[in-house]
Scaffold this motif. Structure first.
Motif, short mmCIF file in Angstrom:
data_model
loop_
_atom_site.label_atom_id
_atom_site.label_comp_id
_atom_site.label_asym_id
_atom_site.label_seq_id
_atom_site.Cartn_x
_atom_site.Cartn_y
_atom_site.Cartn_z
N SER A 97 0.84 -1.20 0.00
CA SER A 97 0.00 0.00 0.00
C SER A 97 0.87 1.25 0.00
O SER A 97 1.82 1.35 0.78
CB SER A 97 -0.90 0.02 1.24
N GLN A 98 0.52 2.18 -0.88
CA GLN A 98 1.21 3.47 -0.94
C GLN A 98 0.18 4.55 -0.61
O GLN A 98 -0.76 4.76 -1.38
CB GLN A 98 1.79 3.68 -2.32
N PHE A 99 0.36 5.20 0.55
CA PHE A 99 -0.57 6.22 1.02
C PHE A 99 0.01 7.60 0.74
O PHE A 99 1.09 7.94 1.25
CB PHE A 99 -0.81 6.08 2.52
N LEU A 100 -0.70 8.39 -0.03
CA LEU A 100 -0.29 9.78 -0.26
C LEU A 100 -0.45 10.57 1.03
O LEU A 100 -1.17 10.14 1.94
CB LEU A 100 -1.15 10.39 -1.36
N PRO A 101 0.19 11.75 1.13
CA PRO A 101 -0.05 12.61 2.29
C PRO A 101 -1.55 12.85 2.46
O PRO A 101 -2.26 13.13 1.49
CB PRO A 101 0.68 13.90 1.93
N GLY A 102 -2.03 12.66 3.67
CA GLY A 102 -3.45 12.81 3.96
C GLY A 102 -4.26 11.56 3.69
O GLY A 102 -5.44 11.50 4.01
N GLY A 103 -3.65 10.55 3.10
CA GLY A 103 -4.35 9.31 2.80
C GLY A 103 -4.51 8.45 4.03
O GLY A 103 -3.88 8.68 5.07
N GLY A 104 -5.37 7.46 3.92
CA GLY A 104 -5.57 6.58 5.05
C GLY A 104 -6.60 5.51 4.80
O GLY A 104 -6.99 5.25 3.66
N ALA A 105 -7.08 4.93 5.90
CA ALA A 105 -8.07 3.85 5.84
C ALA A 105 -8.87 3.83 7.13
O ALA A 105 -8.35 4.14 8.20
CB ALA A 105 -7.37 2.51 5.64
N GLY A 106 -10.13 3.46 7.00
CA GLY A 106 -10.97 3.28 8.17
C GLY A 106 -11.79 4.51 8.51
O GLY A 106 -11.79 5.49 7.77
N PRO A 107 -12.48 4.43 9.61
CA PRO A 107 -12.43 3.35 10.60
C PRO A 107 -13.19 2.12 10.12
O PRO A 107 -14.26 2.22 9.57
CB PRO A 107 -13.12 3.96 11.83
N ASP A 108 -12.56 0.97 10.36
CA ASP A 108 -13.21 -0.29 10.09
C ASP A 108 -12.41 -1.43 10.70
O ASP A 108 -11.35 -1.22 11.29
CB ASP A 108 -13.46 -0.52 8.60
N SER A 109 -12.94 -2.63 10.55
CA SER A 109 -12.28 -3.83 11.07
C SER A 109 -12.50 -4.95 10.09
O SER A 109 -13.30 -4.83 9.16
CB SER A 109 -12.84 -4.20 12.45
N THR A 110 -11.80 -6.04 10.29
CA THR A 110 -12.00 -7.24 9.48
C THR A 110 -12.24 -8.42 10.42
O THR A 110 -11.82 -8.38 11.58
CB THR A 110 -10.78 -7.54 8.58
N SER A 142 -4.71 4.52 14.91
CA SER A 142 -5.57 4.75 16.07
C SER A 142 -6.43 3.53 16.32
O SER A 142 -7.08 3.02 15.40
CB SER A 142 -6.48 5.95 15.84
N VAL A 143 -6.44 3.09 17.58
CA VAL A 143 -7.29 1.99 18.03
C VAL A 143 -7.84 2.36 19.40
O VAL A 143 -7.06 2.72 20.29
CB VAL A 143 -6.50 0.66 18.11
N ASP A 144 -9.15 2.32 19.55
CA ASP A 144 -9.80 2.63 20.83
C ASP A 144 -9.34 3.97 21.42
O ASP A 144 -9.09 4.08 22.63
CB ASP A 144 -9.54 1.51 21.84
N ARG A 149 -9.78 0.01 13.55
CA ARG A 149 -8.57 0.84 13.46
C ARG A 149 -8.78 1.94 12.42
O ARG A 149 -9.59 1.83 11.51
CB ARG A 149 -7.34 0.00 13.13
N VAL A 150 -7.98 3.00 12.60
CA VAL A 150 -7.92 4.10 11.62
C VAL A 150 -6.45 4.30 11.30
O VAL A 150 -5.62 4.43 12.21
CB VAL A 150 -8.52 5.40 12.19
N LEU A 151 -6.12 4.33 10.02
CA LEU A 151 -4.75 4.62 9.54
C LEU A 151 -4.76 5.97 8.85
O LEU A 151 -5.66 6.24 8.05
CB LEU A 151 -4.31 3.58 8.52
N THR A 152 -3.76 6.80 9.13
CA THR A 152 -3.67 8.11 8.48
C THR A 152 -2.21 8.46 8.23
O THR A 152 -1.38 8.32 9.13
CB THR A 152 -4.29 9.22 9.35
N ASN A 153 -1.91 8.93 7.02
CA ASN A 153 -0.59 9.45 6.72
C ASN A 153 -0.64 10.96 6.99
O ASN A 153 -1.14 11.72 6.19
CB ASN A 153 -0.21 9.17 5.27
#
Length: 114
Positions: free
Chosen positions: A41-54, A70-72, A92-96
């Motif tokens: 995965s290549q995340f640009l500045p400001g890119g990210g994922a979530g919030p979600d889970s699997t 970020s978790v909890d 979780r939430v991922l953020t660049n």
């Protein structure tokens, strides 16, 4: 042995990801791994994922740059060669948050329907 060259990796769109370009390095192919797949995965500045889970655990390895995770309500910054395991069901939430592209390996088991 199953070799796949980086130039042959196919893009994929990960659900609930933004400003992110994903490449499948291994998995979902003849002769590839039988229990998990590996994404790049290549995340640009400001890119990210979530919030979600699997419904299954996943492993993240940051190869370049940094990603805030970020978790909890607890946030940590993963830098180069840092890794983490996200348990099944954990939101979780991922953020660049940096100004540079972050590059990350993701190892995920196949979903049950695969």
């Amino acid at each position: 042995m199953h070799i796949k060259r980086f130039k042959d990796a196919q893009p994929y769109v990960a659900p609930n990801h933004y400003e992110c370009h994903g490449l499948r390095l291994q998995g979902f192919e003849e002769g590839g791994p039988t229990n998990q797949w590996v994404g790049f995965s290549q995340f640009l500045p400001g890119g990210g994922a979530g919030p979600d889970s699997t419904p299954f655990e996943k492993v993240y390895v940051v190869l370049e740059g940094e990603m805030s995770l970020s978790v909890d309500g607890e946030e940590v910054v993963l830098g180069r060669y840092d890794s983490c395991t996200i348990p099944a069901g954990e939101v979780r939430v991922l953020t660049n948050r940096s100004n540079e592209t972050a590059k990350m390996l993701v190892v995920i088991p196949y979903p049950p329907e695969a």
